[in-house]
Write a protein that holds these residues in place. Structure first.
Motif, short mmCIF file in Angstrom:
data_model
loop_
_atom_site.label_atom_id
_atom_site.label_comp_id
_atom_site.label_asym_id
_atom_site.label_seq_id
_atom_site.Cartn_x
_atom_site.Cartn_y
_atom_site.Cartn_z
N GLY A 149 -0.61 -8.36 -8.07
CA GLY A 149 -0.78 -7.15 -8.87
C GLY A 149 -2.08 -7.12 -9.65
O GLY A 149 -2.36 -6.16 -10.36
N SER B 268 0.83 -1.20 0.00
CA SER B 268 0.00 0.00 0.00
C SER B 268 0.86 1.25 0.00
O SER B 268 2.02 1.22 0.42
N TYR C 99 -8.27 2.31 -4.64
CA TYR C 99 -7.81 3.68 -4.43
C TYR C 99 -8.81 4.45 -3.57
O TYR C 99 -10.01 4.21 -3.62
N THR D 125 -1.97 5.67 -10.17
CA THR D 125 -1.93 4.25 -10.50
C THR D 125 -0.87 3.56 -9.67
O THR D 125 0.31 3.96 -9.69
N ILE D 126 -1.28 2.54 -8.94
CA ILE D 126 -0.33 1.72 -8.19
C ILE D 126 0.01 0.49 -9.01
O ILE D 126 -0.85 -0.09 -9.68
N SER D 127 1.28 0.10 -8.97
CA SER D 127 1.71 -1.09 -9.70
C SER D 127 2.89 -1.70 -8.94
O SER D 127 3.43 -1.09 -8.01
N ALA E 280 -3.63 4.00 -1.89
CA ALA E 280 -3.81 2.95 -2.88
C ALA E 280 -3.25 1.65 -2.32
O ALA E 280 -2.34 1.64 -1.50
N ARG E 281 -3.82 0.55 -2.83
CA ARG E 281 -3.39 -0.76 -2.36
C ARG E 281 -3.38 -1.70 -3.56
O ARG E 281 -4.22 -1.59 -4.46
N ILE E 282 -2.44 -2.66 -3.54
CA ILE E 282 -2.33 -3.64 -4.62
C ILE E 282 -2.10 -5.01 -4.00
O ILE E 282 -1.31 -5.16 -3.06
N THR F 140 -6.37 -3.75 -7.63
CA THR F 140 -5.96 -2.54 -6.95
C THR F 140 -7.19 -1.80 -6.43
O THR F 140 -8.31 -2.00 -6.92
#
Length: 116
Positions: A55, A35, A60, A69-71, A49-51, A58
């Motif tokens: 992956g 996160s 937000y 954008t989380i990656s 954000a969390r992933i 996700t």
């Protein structure tokens, strides 16, 4: 032990972009959700954000949906936060986070300042 090292913060004008990175070590990165949180002056720390570990999913907080954008790259033990269309309300210290065994782990944080 768990270590999380953030980088990529800085000063940016409104409407600009930044990409934050967090390199993790001391645990099996690919098995854990990651996160990003942020804390603005005088405010509580909030989840941005969390992933999940793969992956593949996700989520937000509403204020950043469509802009951030989380990656993650499990081969590099790294999680990213791409931030576009930044505004002054995004100014905060951004922290990388993971949770293991009920314990929260944090990086040192990276400052993001949005100002003209």
């Amino acid at each position: 032990q768990v270590q999380l090292v953030e980088s990529g913060g800085g000063l940016v004008q409104p409407g600009g972009s930044l990409r934050l990175s967090c390199v993790a070590s001391g645990f099996t990165f690919r098995r854990y959700p990651m996160s990003w949180y942020r804390q603005a002056p005088g405010k509580e720390r909030e989840l941005v954000a969390r992933i999940i570990s793969s992956g593949g999913s996700t989520n937000y907080t509403d204020s950043v949906k469509g802009r951030f954008t989380i990656s993650r790259d499990n081969a590099k033990n790294t999680v990213y936060l791409q931030m576009n269309s930044l505004n002054m309300e995004d100014t905060a210290v951004y922290y990388c986070n993971t949770v293991r065994g009920g314990n929260y782990y944090w990086g040192q944080g990276t400052q993001v300042t949005v100002s003209s």
